[in-house]
Design a protein around this motif. Structure first.
Motif, short mmCIF file in Angstrom:
data_model
loop_
_atom_site.label_atom_id
_atom_site.label_comp_id
_atom_site.label_asym_id
_atom_site.label_seq_id
_atom_site.Cartn_x
_atom_site.Cartn_y
_atom_site.Cartn_z
N ALA A 67 0.86 -1.19 0.00
CA ALA A 67 0.00 0.00 0.00
C ALA A 67 0.89 1.23 0.00
O ALA A 67 2.06 1.17 0.38
CB ALA A 67 -0.92 0.00 1.21
N ALA A 68 0.32 2.35 -0.42
CA ALA A 68 1.07 3.61 -0.44
C ALA A 68 0.12 4.78 -0.26
O ALA A 68 -0.97 4.81 -0.84
CB ALA A 68 1.85 3.76 -1.75
N TRP A 69 0.56 5.75 0.55
CA TRP A 69 -0.15 7.01 0.67
C TRP A 69 0.41 7.98 -0.36
O TRP A 69 1.62 7.99 -0.64
CB TRP A 69 0.05 7.60 2.06
CG TRP A 69 -0.50 6.78 3.18
CD1 TRP A 69 0.18 5.88 3.95
CD2 TRP A 69 -1.84 6.80 3.68
NE1 TRP A 69 -0.66 5.33 4.90
CE2 TRP A 69 -1.91 5.88 4.76
CE3 TRP A 69 -3.00 7.50 3.32
CZ2 TRP A 69 -3.07 5.66 5.47
CZ3 TRP A 69 -4.16 7.27 4.05
CH2 TRP A 69 -4.20 6.36 5.10
N LEU A 70 -0.45 8.83 -0.92
CA LEU A 70 -0.03 9.86 -1.87
C LEU A 70 -1.12 10.92 -1.95
O LEU A 70 -2.29 10.62 -1.72
CB LEU A 70 0.23 9.28 -3.26
CG LEU A 70 -0.99 8.86 -4.11
CD1 LEU A 70 -0.62 8.79 -5.57
CD2 LEU A 70 -1.57 7.52 -3.64
N ASP A 71 -0.72 12.12 -2.27
CA ASP A 71 -1.71 13.19 -2.48
C ASP A 71 -1.86 13.36 -3.99
O ASP A 71 -1.28 14.25 -4.58
CB ASP A 71 -1.24 14.48 -1.82
CG ASP A 71 -2.30 15.57 -1.87
OD1 ASP A 71 -3.40 15.31 -2.39
OD2 ASP A 71 -2.02 16.70 -1.41
N ASN B 106 -9.05 10.85 0.07
CA ASN B 106 -9.23 11.39 1.42
C ASN B 106 -10.18 12.58 1.34
O ASN B 106 -9.88 13.60 0.73
CB ASN B 106 -7.86 11.81 1.98
CG ASN B 106 -7.90 12.17 3.45
OD1 ASN B 106 -8.94 12.53 3.99
ND2 ASN B 106 -6.75 12.09 4.09
N LEU B 107 -11.34 12.46 1.99
CA LEU B 107 -12.34 13.51 1.99
C LEU B 107 -12.18 14.48 3.15
O LEU B 107 -12.87 15.50 3.22
CB LEU B 107 -13.75 12.89 2.05
CG LEU B 107 -14.11 11.90 0.95
CD1 LEU B 107 -15.48 11.31 1.20
CD2 LEU B 107 -14.03 12.55 -0.42
N GLY B 108 -11.25 14.17 4.06
CA GLY B 108 -11.13 14.97 5.28
C GLY B 108 -12.02 14.41 6.37
O GLY B 108 -12.87 13.53 6.13
N ASN B 109 -11.83 14.86 7.59
CA ASN B 109 -12.63 14.41 8.74
C ASN B 109 -12.56 12.90 8.93
O ASN B 109 -13.51 12.28 9.41
CB ASN B 109 -14.10 14.84 8.59
CG ASN B 109 -14.25 16.35 8.53
OD1 ASN B 109 -13.59 17.07 9.28
ND2 ASN B 109 -15.08 16.83 7.62
N GLY B 110 -11.45 12.31 8.51
CA GLY B 110 -11.26 10.88 8.70
C GLY B 110 -12.00 9.99 7.73
O GLY B 110 -12.04 8.77 7.91
N ASP C 196 -4.11 10.60 0.09
CA ASP C 196 -5.01 9.55 -0.36
C ASP C 196 -4.29 8.21 -0.24
O ASP C 196 -3.13 8.15 0.14
CB ASP C 196 -5.43 9.85 -1.80
CG ASP C 196 -5.84 11.30 -1.97
OD1 ASP C 196 -6.83 11.72 -1.34
OD2 ASP C 196 -5.16 12.05 -2.72
N LEU C 197 -4.98 7.13 -0.58
CA LEU C 197 -4.44 5.80 -0.33
C LEU C 197 -4.62 4.89 -1.53
O LEU C 197 -5.73 4.77 -2.07
CB LEU C 197 -5.15 5.18 0.88
CG LEU C 197 -4.76 3.76 1.26
CD1 LEU C 197 -3.33 3.70 1.80
CD2 LEU C 197 -5.73 3.21 2.31
N PHE C 198 -3.52 4.24 -1.95
CA PHE C 198 -3.61 3.19 -2.97
C PHE C 198 -3.29 1.86 -2.31
O PHE C 198 -2.30 1.74 -1.57
CB PHE C 198 -2.62 3.44 -4.11
CG PHE C 198 -2.73 2.41 -5.21
CD1 PHE C 198 -3.58 2.62 -6.29
CD2 PHE C 198 -2.01 1.24 -5.15
CE1 PHE C 198 -3.70 1.66 -7.29
CE2 PHE C 198 -2.11 0.27 -6.15
CZ PHE C 198 -2.97 0.49 -7.22
N VAL C 199 -4.13 0.85 -2.59
CA VAL C 199 -3.93 -0.49 -2.04
C VAL C 199 -3.79 -1.49 -3.18
O VAL C 199 -4.67 -1.59 -4.04
CB VAL C 199 -5.10 -0.91 -1.13
CG1 VAL C 199 -4.81 -2.27 -0.49
CG2 VAL C 199 -5.35 0.13 -0.06
#
Length: 559
Positions: free
Chosen positions: A173-177, A227-231, A185-188
């Motif tokens: 997995a990797a996080w990226l904006d 990622n929409l924000g607010n978790g 955001d997140l790629f799995v």
């Protein structure tokens, strides 16, 4: 908005424990990778759940991560574990080890919130809610989990609240904006459709059951979560153009965030097992276009898909363009896709020492790092086969294999330096995940390798810091707090170097987010230029080597 900072004169931020300094650059035999696993207090043993039924996932795990979860500047360690297929009364947990800042680690798993059983595979680290603390995403066979860092060594499972629902066979997995909105955001990467109930029967000799290859299972589509924000997160896989049209043609094991065309927007390279690799170009509008075949990274030199696993990138020849390394199955050799700067890549491994040296090895973890700090990125390959009796049918191929280290010859190629870094490094392993970090803050990079059904190995780099170095840890403000996507360019007498803060890479693992630059014997870094994904530009001059710098997107170098 562009903000420029100019810092004149030499800076010394924080104390460093500089070990073994000398005016002479390292030569062969002066650097050692010393196994300090036991001395460091790491007692972890990986458990795959194997009972002789030869279930596919038993051969695949698992990964590891360096995460400075308490923000003290010293990388801590997370080791992932699996579990039994049916309850036996024994419990197996992943392990969180706190860095004691003296070369040892303490197991702080109990009560951390990470002391839960799961068949874990991969991990990615980033501060997804911009609260200043790094969080954890862990892929697991029965369903991935998102752990929020609450502070004080505590993590909270917020998967259900986040909206992330990935209950397949997640691997890396990797996080990226990807949309550069300041939220990561997140790629799995997902592998194959598998369960104990549908595990096929396979055999190497026609008589005894063996582990199956991925050819016997259908693939699973990977996922992109915005990622929409607010978790909260939203599955945008199809909307972003990431969803494979056939949905079963990607058996993904590695994910790499790489701006391969240098346009300032993060692209994605996906390493697939027995299926063609994918290269997704970021269209800068929330969508991607797949260009793996046209770019020349989809297949091996023979035009066939390979068993691709670990992956990483670096500008290893100082061309200004990121090239890609991919770990492949045995009899397929490592791939080094050289970026020609035209949107095309050329696999140069086959005609190099790397190709010949890796032909028989099965490489899971793979990454670039400058182990001798000479300013040129080297390669580490973590090897180990999936069949414990492979020698019966392929006598030249081993189940346990030592890792390999390839020294960069100043961009002209790589030499096998595995035997030059001491006998500890040559111990055969069933290696899977691998990652690097400067665990003792002495300037050089240390290595962690996981061992399937065994103990991990923590290698301390002894002597790499005979050369000079600079360690940069970035903190976003307008950009995401983890500074993912921020590119750092430095110039010294050695020339120009650059790197980008990124999550993911290797296999199912996460290296430290800090960037380390090797400087050979250069007495000063003339300039540091940082390009933040939020648009900020920073410029610093005349920086002294051998120091750790923390740089804020707005405030600049922090004391």
């Amino acid at each position: 908005m562009r903000i420029y900072f100019a810092i004149a004169g030499a800076l010394l931020i924080g104390a460093t424990a500089f070990r073994g300094g000398t005016a002479n650059p390292p030569v062969a035999g002066q650097i050692r990778f010393t196994d300090i696993t036991q001395k460091a207090g790491i007692r972890f043993v990986h458990h795959s759940g194997a009972t002789g039924k030869m279930y596919l996932p038993e051969t695949m795990g698992s990964g590891c991560a360096f995460i400075d979860y308490d923000g003290d500047g010293y990388p801590d360690i997370l080791l992932l574990n699996s579990k039994d297929w049916t309850p036996t009364g024994k419990h197996y947990f992943s392990a969180l080890y706190h860095n004691n800042r003296n070369g040892t680690f303490t197991d702080v798993t109990k009560g951390s919130g990470l002391d839960v059983e799961m068949y874990a595979m991969g991990v990615a680290v980033a501060d997804y809610d911009n609260d200043g603390r790094p969080d954890l995403y862990i892929t697991a066979l029965e369903g991935d989990r998102l752990f929020h860092n609450e502070g004080n060594g505590k993590f909270r499972d917020v998967t259900a609240l986040s909206g992330i629902k990935n209950a397949g066979f997640g691997t890396s997995a990797a996080w990226l904006d990807y949309d550069r909105d300041g939220k990561v955001d997140l790629f799995v990467a997902n592998y194959v459709q598998w369960s104990p109930q549908n595990d096929p029967w396979c055999s190497l000799d026609g008589t005894h059951k063996s582990y199956c290859t991925p050819d016997t299972s259908k693939g699973l589509p990977s996922k992109l979560y915005r990622n929409l924000g607010n978790g909260k997160f939203q599955d945008v896989t199809a909307k972003a153009g990431i969803l494979d049209p056939k949905k079963e043609n990607s058996k993904s094991l590695g994910v790499l965030v790489v701006d391969y065309n240098n346009d300032g927007w993060p692209d994605l390279f996906i390493a697939n097992d027995t299926q063609r690799n994918k290269l997704y170009r970021n269209n800068k509008n929330g969508t991607f276009t797949e260009e793996g075949e046209s770019a020349g990274v989809a297949y091996g030199e023979d035009g066939n898909a390979r068993g691709a696993m670990g992956v990483d990138w670096a500008d290893y020849d100082h061309s200004g363009w990121p090239s890609i390394v991919v770990g492949n199955f045995s009899n397929q050799m490592l791939a080094i896709y050289h970026n020609e700067g035209t949107g095309l890549f050329t696999d140069v491994a086959a005609s190099s020492n790397v190709g010949r040296a890796t032909m028989l090895d099965l490489t899971f973890g793979a990454f670039f790092f400058d182990y001798d700090l000479d300013g040129y990125a080297d390669i580490l390959a973590a090897n180990g086969h999936t069949e414990n009796d492979i020698e019966r049918v392929q006598p030249k191929v081993q189940f346990k294999e030592p890792p390999q280290l390839f020294h960069n010859q100043q961009g002209r190629g790589f030499e096998d330096a595995s035997r030059s870094v001491g006998p500890d490094f040559m111990r055969p392993l069933v290696a899977r995940g691998s990652a690097y970090a400067d665990i003792d803050r002495d300037g050089d990079l240390d290595v962690l390798i996981t061992n399937n059904e065994g103990s991990p190995v923590l290698f301390r780099n002894d002597g790499g810091n005979r050369n000079k170095w600079l360690n940069l840890r970035l903190r976003g403000t307008k950009s995401n707090r983890s500074a993912l996507g921020a590119t750092v360019r430095i110039e010294s007498a050695l020339g120009k170097q650059w790197n980008t803060v990124r999550s993911g890479g290797s296999y199912c693992s996460q290296s430290d987010l800090a960037l380390t630059f090797g400087l050979a014997q250069d007495p000063v870094v003339k300039t540091i230029d940082i390009e933040w994904p939020g648009g900020t530009r920073q410029h610093f001059t005349n920086i002294a080597p051998n120091q750790f710098l923390q740089i804020d997107e707005i405030r600049g170098i922090l004391k």
